[in-house]
Scaffold this motif. Sequence first.
Motif, mmCIF file in Angstrom:
data_model
loop_
_atom_site.group_PDB
_atom_site.id
_atom_site.type_symbol
_atom_site.label_atom_id
_atom_site.label_comp_id
_atom_site.label_asym_id
_atom_site.label_seq_id
_atom_site.Cartn_x
_atom_site.Cartn_y
_atom_site.Cartn_z
ATOM 1 N N CYS A 89 100.536 -68.605 -4.733
ATOM 2 C CA CYS A 89 101.990 -69.849 -4.338
ATOM 3 C C CYS A 89 101.458 -70.988 -3.338
ATOM 4 N N CYS A 90 100.620 -70.590 -2.795
ATOM 5 C CA CYS A 90 100.051 -71.648 -1.861
ATOM 6 C C CYS A 90 98.814 -72.056 -2.227
ATOM 7 N N TRP A 91 97.774 -71.461 -2.868
ATOM 8 C CA TRP A 91 96.349 -71.469 -3.220
ATOM 9 C C TRP A 91 96.841 -72.605 -4.497
ATOM 10 N N ARG A 92 97.490 -71.511 -5.406
ATOM 11 C CA ARG A 92 97.092 -72.405 -6.741
ATOM 12 C C ARG A 92 98.400 -73.662 -6.621
ATOM 13 N N PHE A 93 99.949 -73.915 -6.103
ATOM 14 C CA PHE A 93 100.665 -75.511 -6.579
ATOM 15 C C PHE A 93 100.586 -75.811 -5.168
ATOM 16 N N VAL A 94 101.063 -75.554 -3.667
ATOM 17 C CA VAL A 94 100.955 -75.979 -2.527
ATOM 18 C C VAL A 94 99.933 -77.104 -1.837
ATOM 19 N N VAL A 95 98.874 -76.193 -1.836
ATOM 20 C CA VAL A 95 97.414 -77.204 -2.126
ATOM 21 C C VAL A 95 97.173 -78.553 -2.652
ATOM 22 N N PRO A 96 97.059 -78.013 -3.571
ATOM 23 C CA PRO A 96 96.961 -78.733 -4.537
ATOM 24 C C PRO A 96 98.279 -80.621 -4.612
ATOM 25 N N ALA A 97 99.168 -79.849 -4.076
ATOM 26 C CA ALA A 97 100.117 -81.313 -4.024
ATOM 27 C C ALA A 97 99.464 -81.534 -2.466
ATOM 28 N N LEU A 98 99.705 -80.653 -1.521
ATOM 29 C CA LEU A 98 99.143 -81.124 -0.134
ATOM 30 C C LEU A 98 97.917 -82.019 -0.438
ATOM 31 N N ARG A 99 96.842 -82.192 -1.125
ATOM 32 C CA ARG A 99 95.472 -82.387 -0.769
ATOM 33 C C ARG A 99 96.060 -84.424 -1.788
ATOM 34 N N LYS A 100 97.122 -84.073 -2.523
ATOM 35 C CA LYS A 100 97.841 -85.670 -3.817
ATOM 36 C C LYS A 100 98.454 -86.613 -2.126
ATOM 37 N N ILE A 101 99.403 -85.541 -1.659
ATOM 38 C CA ILE A 101 99.778 -86.002 -0.293
ATOM 39 C C ILE A 101 99.060 -86.548 0.659
ATOM 40 N N SER A 102 97.749 -86.168 0.899
ATOM 41 C CA SER A 102 96.883 -86.724 1.956
ATOM 42 C C SER A 102 96.378 -87.481 1.759
ATOM 43 N N GLY A 103 96.440 -88.495 0.861
ATOM 44 C CA GLY A 103 96.016 -89.608 0.109
ATOM 45 C C GLY A 103 94.172 -89.681 -0.136
ATOM 46 N N LEU A 104 93.867 -88.252 -0.536
ATOM 47 C CA LEU A 104 92.573 -87.754 -1.088
ATOM 48 C C LEU A 104 92.416 -88.540 -2.892
ATOM 49 N N GLY A 105 91.661 -88.707 -3.455
ATOM 50 C CA GLY A 105 91.859 -89.305 -4.429
ATOM 51 C C GLY A 105 92.142 -87.352 -5.613
ATOM 52 N N SER A 106 92.307 -88.873 -6.901
ATOM 53 C CA SER A 106 92.569 -86.608 -7.375
ATOM 54 C C SER A 106 92.100 -86.199 -7.699
ATOM 55 N N ASP A 107 90.679 -86.318 -7.995
ATOM 56 C CA ASP A 107 89.106 -85.313 -8.714
ATOM 57 C C ASP A 107 88.938 -84.435 -7.550
ATOM 58 N N ALA A 108 89.613 -84.649 -6.362
ATOM 59 C CA ALA A 108 89.930 -83.813 -5.577
ATOM 60 C C ALA A 108 90.755 -83.035 -5.573
ATOM 61 N N TRP A 109 91.679 -83.340 -5.642
ATOM 62 C CA TRP A 109 93.769 -82.276 -5.954
ATOM 63 C C TRP A 109 93.101 -80.998 -6.055
ATOM 64 N N GLY A 110 92.651 -80.546 -7.393
ATOM 65 C CA GLY A 110 91.991 -79.540 -7.929
ATOM 66 C C GLY A 110 93.447 -79.004 -8.380
ATOM 67 N N PRO A 111 93.667 -77.750 -8.611
ATOM 68 C CA PRO A 111 92.567 -76.068 -8.661
ATOM 69 C C PRO A 111 91.129 -76.638 -9.307
ATOM 70 N N GLU A 112 90.690 -75.078 -8.323
ATOM 71 C CA GLU A 112 89.600 -75.549 -9.412
ATOM 72 C C GLU A 112 89.192 -73.999 -9.241
ATOM 73 N N PHE A 113 89.036 -74.480 -11.171
ATOM 74 C CA PHE A 113 88.261 -72.937 -12.139
ATOM 75 C C PHE A 113 86.899 -73.544 -12.377
ATOM 76 N N VAL A 114 86.721 -72.022 -12.878
ATOM 77 C CA VAL A 114 85.155 -71.613 -13.234
ATOM 78 C C VAL A 114 85.573 -71.179 -14.203
ATOM 79 N N ARG A 115 84.576 -70.506 -15.154
ATOM 80 C CA ARG A 115 83.870 -69.313 -16.426
ATOM 81 C C ARG A 115 83.809 -68.841 -15.694
ATOM 82 N N ALA A 116 83.880 -67.311 -15.717
ATOM 83 C CA ALA A 116 83.397 -65.731 -14.949
ATOM 84 C C ALA A 116 83.288 -64.762 -16.197
ATOM 85 N N ARG A 117 82.463 -64.174 -15.930
ATOM 86 C CA ARG A 117 82.264 -62.650 -16.168
ATOM 87 C C ARG A 117 82.992 -62.418 -16.420
#
Length: 424
Positions: A324-352
């Motif tokens: 829950c922290c990785w998926r929801f809390v970290v992007p919220a904290l990044r937004k609150i911290s003042g980071l630009g929206s391109d850095a909020w995440g979460p970051e997904f990649v397609r993997a085999r």
Amino acid sequence: MLSVKEAESIVLNLAQPLDSQQDVETVDLLAASGRILAATVTSYLDFPYWDNSAMDGYAVRFADVENCSTEKTVALDIVEEIPAGYQPQYTVQPGQAARIFTGAVMPVGADTVVMQEETRREGDRIFILVSPEKPQAFVRHKGAFYQAGTPLLNPGTIINASEMAVLATAQCIQVPVYRRVRVAIFSTGDELVSPDQPLSPGKLVDSNQYALTVLLTQMGFEVIRLGIILDNQYELTKAITQAISTADVVLSTGGVSVGEYDYVEKILADLGGEIHIRAVAIKPGKPLTVAQFKRDVKTSDSSMMSSDCLYFGLPGNPVSALVCCWRFVVPALRKISGLGSDAWGPEFVRARCNVELRSHGQRETYVWGKLYLVAGVWEFEPAKGSQNSANLINLANTTGLAVLPPTETWILAGEFVEVLKVSH
Ligand SMILES: Nc1nc2c(c(=O)[nH]1)N[C@H]1C(S)=C(S)[C@@H](COP(=O)(O)OP(=O)(O)OC[C@H]3O[C@@H](n4cnc5c(N)ncnc54)[C@H](O)[C@@H]3O)O[C@H]1N2
Ligand code: MOO
Ligand SMILES: [Mg+2]
């Protein structure tokens, strides 16, 4: 129950960036490492600061050498030598050149640099063997890369090595950054003891507080640890009251499910919190609870402004809390911290997937494991052993969480899945 996407958008709407006036501090250059710019930075300096040479060679007048070649060399008199760091003393007149080195200031009169490999030296004379491509060749002009007074770095930029280089070069030694986001963290549960306490029968070591503290401290947030709170309404009310009055964001773990001793949601409501999320169709992490507390705080000029506190009641199971922290809390904290929206995440990649993945369906399922890049293709390997939210032992070395949508219960080996990248 809310879908993961619905919950994500609720959380991100509740998360409001720090105030670009009130929540700003000015720090020395090196102290800005890892911090987020709160204002546009400009410099009073052009860059390059002065016209200078890009090569070791000779500063010449283009008109003197434009028609030369190995058959038709041009000889010039060397009037001075200009190492890097020195101010030239002479004006280069027609028929003259100055010995110059990379980074050294161009002398008045010269407009072009010929690299030394294309010359032949004889005493105080230099023979130019190849005509420069164009005037200004190998001259780095004052202000060509940056003009004083124009924006250098934008607000919302995190200061890492490359940004530090830019600020140092521009002599921006006082840096306006957002204050760090304050995150209060505590664990709830009568069974919990800290790692250094004796383990009497039935007890369990509180790992959540340690995991969350490290995750968020490493990301640059200011963590306030409030310890272990018993499953007791009075103690919990006291802890939650203290947490919401001191922090921007509160994370508690445990006490959010349906058991007799799961008091968190009730206390949040009793204390005036507005509960936005009670459960999410995510596995692990279903009983995630999110509430908002509205607060009025005094600003530096004694006026009042509203500043919300966002409360995450994370599930107690260790993997559920981290997911829950990785998926929801970290992007919220990044937004609150003042980071630009391109850095909020979460970051997904397609993997085999290198082995098959299974889920029970119904909830979006997160399988923990390792992400590798193999010949330019991401590969995902689930952690061996039990994928059970109480099993934190095989969580070590996790770098990715493969996501199985609620309708997908079986991913064959070799198929591709979305994988959430997580910091390790
Ligand atoms: N009848 C139902 N029971 C449960 C449901 C449900 O839907 N119906 N959901 C299950 C799910 S899913 C989860 S996840 C857990 C969440 O429970 P709580 O958030 O109330 O957490 P607790 O009951 O306090 O603890 C759960 C589990 O985690 C251990 N724990 C708690 N805190 C820590 C800590 N700081 N460090 C390490 N481990 C911790 C605790 O001892 C429990 O084993 O509820 C299910 N139940
Ligand atoms: O969050 Mo619970 O895992 O789904 O055990
Ligand atoms: Mg419980």
